[in-house]
Design a protein around this motif. Structure first.
Motif, short mmCIF file in Angstrom:
data_model
loop_
_atom_site.label_atom_id
_atom_site.label_comp_id
_atom_site.label_asym_id
_atom_site.label_seq_id
_atom_site.Cartn_x
_atom_site.Cartn_y
_atom_site.Cartn_z
N LYS A 461 17.92 -27.21 -58.57
CA LYS A 461 17.16 -27.43 -59.81
C LYS A 461 18.00 -28.16 -60.85
CE LYS A 461 13.92 -23.57 -59.34
NZ LYS A 461 13.41 -22.32 -59.91
N ALA A 462 19.30 -27.83 -60.90
CA ALA A 462 20.19 -28.53 -61.83
C ALA A 462 20.26 -30.02 -61.48
CB ALA A 462 21.58 -27.90 -61.79
N LEU A 463 20.34 -30.32 -60.19
CA LEU A 463 20.38 -31.73 -59.76
C LEU A 463 19.05 -32.42 -60.04
CD1 LEU A 463 21.70 -34.13 -58.43
CD2 LEU A 463 21.17 -33.12 -56.18
N LEU A 464 17.95 -31.72 -59.81
CA LEU A 464 16.64 -32.31 -60.06
C LEU A 464 16.46 -32.63 -61.55
CD1 LEU A 464 13.99 -33.18 -58.76
CD2 LEU A 464 13.13 -30.84 -59.06
N ARG A 465 16.97 -31.76 -62.41
CA ARG A 465 16.90 -32.04 -63.85
C ARG A 465 17.69 -33.30 -64.19
NH1 ARG A 465 17.43 -26.32 -64.25
NH2 ARG A 465 19.68 -26.52 -64.61
N ARG A 466 18.83 -33.50 -63.56
CA ARG A 466 19.62 -34.71 -63.80
C ARG A 466 18.90 -35.96 -63.30
NH1 ARG A 466 23.48 -33.96 -67.64
NH2 ARG A 466 24.29 -31.83 -67.42
N ILE A 467 18.18 -35.80 -62.19
CA ILE A 467 17.40 -36.93 -61.66
C ILE A 467 16.29 -37.29 -62.63
CG2 ILE A 467 15.78 -37.58 -59.83
CD1 ILE A 467 17.54 -35.97 -57.88
N LYS A 468 15.58 -36.29 -63.12
CA LYS A 468 14.47 -36.55 -64.04
C LYS A 468 14.96 -37.13 -65.37
CE LYS A 468 11.25 -33.16 -62.14
NZ LYS A 468 10.40 -31.97 -62.39
N ALA A 469 16.20 -36.75 -65.76
CA ALA A 469 16.75 -37.26 -67.01
C ALA A 469 17.33 -38.66 -66.85
CB ALA A 469 17.83 -36.32 -67.53
N GLY A 470 17.39 -39.15 -65.61
CA GLY A 470 17.94 -40.48 -65.36
C GLY A 470 19.44 -40.50 -65.22
N ASP A 471 20.09 -39.33 -65.20
CA ASP A 471 21.54 -39.28 -65.04
C ASP A 471 21.95 -39.58 -63.60
OD1 ASP A 471 21.76 -38.51 -67.70
OD2 ASP A 471 21.64 -36.37 -67.21
N LYS A 520 29.10 -43.27 -44.46
CA LYS A 520 28.86 -42.71 -45.79
C LYS A 520 27.37 -42.46 -45.94
CE LYS A 520 29.17 -43.87 -50.72
NZ LYS A 520 29.56 -44.90 -51.70
N SER A 521 27.03 -41.38 -46.56
CA SER A 521 25.63 -41.06 -46.78
C SER A 521 25.27 -41.32 -48.24
CB SER A 521 25.35 -39.58 -46.47
OG SER A 521 25.55 -39.31 -45.10
N ILE A 522 24.12 -41.97 -48.43
CA ILE A 522 23.56 -42.09 -49.76
C ILE A 522 22.19 -41.44 -49.74
CG2 ILE A 522 24.81 -44.21 -50.32
CD1 ILE A 522 22.18 -45.72 -49.77
N TYR A 523 21.68 -41.12 -50.91
CA TYR A 523 20.46 -40.34 -50.98
C TYR A 523 19.42 -41.08 -51.81
CZ TYR A 523 23.73 -37.01 -49.14
OH TYR A 523 24.68 -36.41 -48.35
N ARG A 524 18.23 -41.21 -51.18
CA ARG A 524 17.12 -41.88 -51.84
C ARG A 524 16.22 -40.83 -52.47
NH1 ARG A 524 16.93 -47.14 -50.27
NH2 ARG A 524 15.96 -47.26 -52.32
N ILE A 525 15.71 -41.16 -53.63
CA ILE A 525 14.91 -40.21 -54.41
C ILE A 525 13.42 -40.48 -54.22
CG2 ILE A 525 14.44 -39.37 -56.74
CD1 ILE A 525 17.25 -40.30 -57.52
N HIS A 526 12.69 -39.45 -53.90
CA HIS A 526 11.24 -39.55 -53.75
C HIS A 526 10.64 -40.05 -55.07
CE1 HIS A 526 7.08 -38.44 -53.08
NE2 HIS A 526 7.37 -38.00 -51.84
N PRO A 527 9.71 -41.00 -55.00
CA PRO A 527 9.11 -41.52 -56.24
C PRO A 527 8.49 -40.43 -57.11
CG PRO A 527 8.54 -42.90 -54.38
CD PRO A 527 9.23 -41.71 -53.81
N GLY A 528 8.01 -39.35 -56.48
CA GLY A 528 7.38 -38.29 -57.25
C GLY A 528 8.37 -37.31 -57.86
N ALA A 529 9.66 -37.43 -57.53
CA ALA A 529 10.63 -36.47 -58.01
C ALA A 529 10.90 -36.60 -59.49
CB ALA A 529 11.94 -36.63 -57.24
N THR A 530 10.64 -37.78 -60.04
CA THR A 530 10.96 -38.01 -61.46
C THR A 530 9.79 -37.68 -62.37
OG1 THR A 530 10.30 -40.34 -61.20
CG2 THR A 530 12.63 -39.80 -60.90
N ARG A 531 8.69 -37.26 -61.80
CA ARG A 531 7.52 -36.96 -62.64
C ARG A 531 7.61 -35.58 -63.25
NH1 ARG A 531 3.46 -39.00 -57.92
NH2 ARG A 531 4.04 -41.19 -57.96
#
Length: 531
Positions: A461-471, A520-531
């Motif tokens: 949840k802490a990471l998801l909040r950072r994603i939604k905040a654009g961090d 190396k692994s990178i992580y793609r964010i679901h388009p709906g995750a930022t809503r």
């Protein structure tokens, strides 16, 4: 996938020692360009529900006392009930056992390990202190008797020494007259010093605890207000012997031998420990996370806490309850403990004395068997229980915890039978009470082990909040997160667990990044995750 913690597969999720590494999937092309995104599921946000405590789980004679303390302390009744059952086990100890089979010599004793879990300020310590009062009183009385016995022993020891000195002088005088004379230097043996009977110990080194156990083969109780501190202390390098001592003391069946250059040889007839304490939810979850990750602490020590309760604390208005304790209920409760510690296992409880091949007593404590009705109930429960353990659906940590119920259920039945005033074979009523305890305690164990996942979800949840905040932006790496030292994501381990949970619930997918070197692994964010 359900949105509630209690409905999804806790065991599978707990099995992730490295969540992201285990769950990462590599895609040939980006989901963002292919439209192959998984469906997002809401993150769980609650602990697994637990069974409420019912006063019917306690011996009838102790229920008014327990309820009175609940009302005056204003704490969850679970704190009271768990402490009562552990305190009764301390009072009975290893003086009598229970044999859960009709013919087998498999024996369990009444000592159990318990822990109560609650946030600071929910009255854990006052609740436990009130219930342990009868044992503390017994300790004081035993100490007073010991002082009297010690004074008598010192007088007897002085008299013995005087007699020995007189015998030596008489022999010397005889030999001076006739060197070939026959003299007898033998004298009655020195009087044995008294042993201090102990019931409850707060803090002792394992060496001192060994000495106490040597003098108290009936068993002793260890009370630690902060339980996880003790467990972490046993995890440290150099504490392997201490940890082994506690593991031995759990079943109460085994002796213990110590050989040291300076301390010499010490033989402990039997180590029987009852262990009880309290801790906070966060501390327990963190300890469990480490213990179930197949680390050094993964030897079943934490799983031995069968009487582990983590109740909900009702959100209600606090009231100033200021009334006299129920004197009648308190007196009755102290009388139960006094009756248990004074009882003769054979004469009072009609226990059988175990014998060896020659038909003579073999030195083990007396025992009770189960009544036919209690045996039927126990076999029915155990058949289902053992098949569950062998079903392969449980996480190893939870499986190990429930496997210890083989001891817990007979031990509880014995304790409840004797505390209820029973004699002879353990009654069906006591066995049914014990089985009700097992069902109740399993729900609390599932909450405790499931809390490890909730802790991981907190990081997610802490990471998801950072994603939604654009961090955090699309195509990030784990290092992009943990180098910021954000709360809940301070290091690589916490970050990888958070990423793994978000992958599990569809918020992220992993890709293999081309670096020309190490993968190396990178992580793609679901388009709906930022809503």
């Amino acid at each position: 996938m359900s949105t509630h913690l209690e409905d999804f597969d806790i065991n599978a999720l707990l099995a992730r020692n490295d969540v992201a590494k285990a769950r990462t999937s590599f895609f040939a092309k980006s989901p963002s360009t292919s439209g192959d995104w998984p469906e997002i599921e809401p993150l769980p946000d609650s602990l697994k529900p637990v069974e409420p405590f019912d006063m019917a789980l306690l011996p009838e004679s102790l229920r008014p006392w327990a309820q009175d303390i609940v009302n005056r302390v204003q704490c969850p009744p679970d704190f009271i009930g768990a402490t009562v059952i552990c305190a009764l086990g301390i009072a009975i100890g290893r003086r009598v056992g229970v044999r859960p089979k009709l013919r087998d010599d498999w024996t369990e004793y009444g000592n159990v390990w318990g822990g109560i879990v609650g946030r600071p300020g929910v009255m854990k310590s006052p609740a436990m202190s009130a219930i342990l009062a009868p044992l503390k009183r017994l300790d004081i009385e035993a100490s007073q008797r010991y002082e009297d016995e010690l004074a008598e022993h010192e007088n007897a020891a002085k008299l013995h020494k005087m007699r020995q000195d007189a015998a030596d002088k008489k022999a010397m005088a005889t030999l001076k007259k006739n060197q070939d004379a026959t003299v007898d230097l033998r004298s009655p043996g020195a009087p044995e010093p008294p042993k201090l009977k102990r019931y409850l110990i707060n803090d002792a080194t394992v060496e001192k605890l060994g000495e106490i156990c040597a003098d108290n083969p009936q068993g002793v109780g260890v009370f630690r207000d902060e339980l996880v501190s003790l467990l972490k202390g046993l995890d440290r390098d150099g504490q392997e012997a201490a940890r082994g001592f506690y593991l031995t003391g759990w079943n109460g069946n085994d002796g213990y031998t110590v050989d040291r250059i300076m301390r010499g040889h010490q033989r402990i007839e039997a180590v029987c420990l009852s262990l009880i304490g309290s801790t906070q939810p966060g501390r327990l979850s963190e300890y469990l996370r480490i213990a179930i990750a197949a680390g050094a602490a993964d030897d079943g020590l934490i799983q031995r806490f069968g009487v582990l309760v983590w109740p909900d604390v009702p959100r209600q208005t606090w009231e100033n309850v200021d009334c006299w304790p129920d004197a009648e209920a308190k007196h009755a409760a102290h009388a139960v403990f006094k009756r248990l510690v004074d009882a003769d296992p054979v004469e009072t409880w009609q226990a059988e004395v175990p014998t060896g091949p020659d038909g003579e007593p073999d030195g083990d404590p007396p025992f009770l068997r189960l009544s036919p009705e209690a045996m039927e109930s126990f076999v029915e429960w155990r058949t289902e229980h053992e098949n569950t353990l062998r079903g392969g659906d449980l996480h190893p940590a939870m499986e190990s915890h429930l496997a210890k119920y083989r001891k817990l259920v007979p031990s509880l039945a014995l304790v409840l039978h004797l505390a209820n005033g029973g004699t002879g074979p353990v009654a069906d009523y006591a066995m049914n009470q014990a089985l009700a305890w097992a069902a109740y305690l399993r729900s609390h164990a599932e909450r405790a082990y499931g809390s490890v996942l909730v802790a991981e979800v907190s990081g997610a949840k802490a990471l998801l909040r950072r994603i939604k905040a654009g961090d955090v932006t699309d195509g990030f790496s784990a290092r992009d997160v943990y180098r910021n030292q954000w709360s809940g994501l301070e290091n690589r381990e916490a970050t990888m667990k958070a990423i793994g949970v978000l992958i599990e619930y569809g918020y992220l997918v992993a890709e293999a990044a081309e670096t020309g070197g190490r993968a190396k692994s990178i992580y793609r964010i679901h388009p709906g995750a930022t809503r």
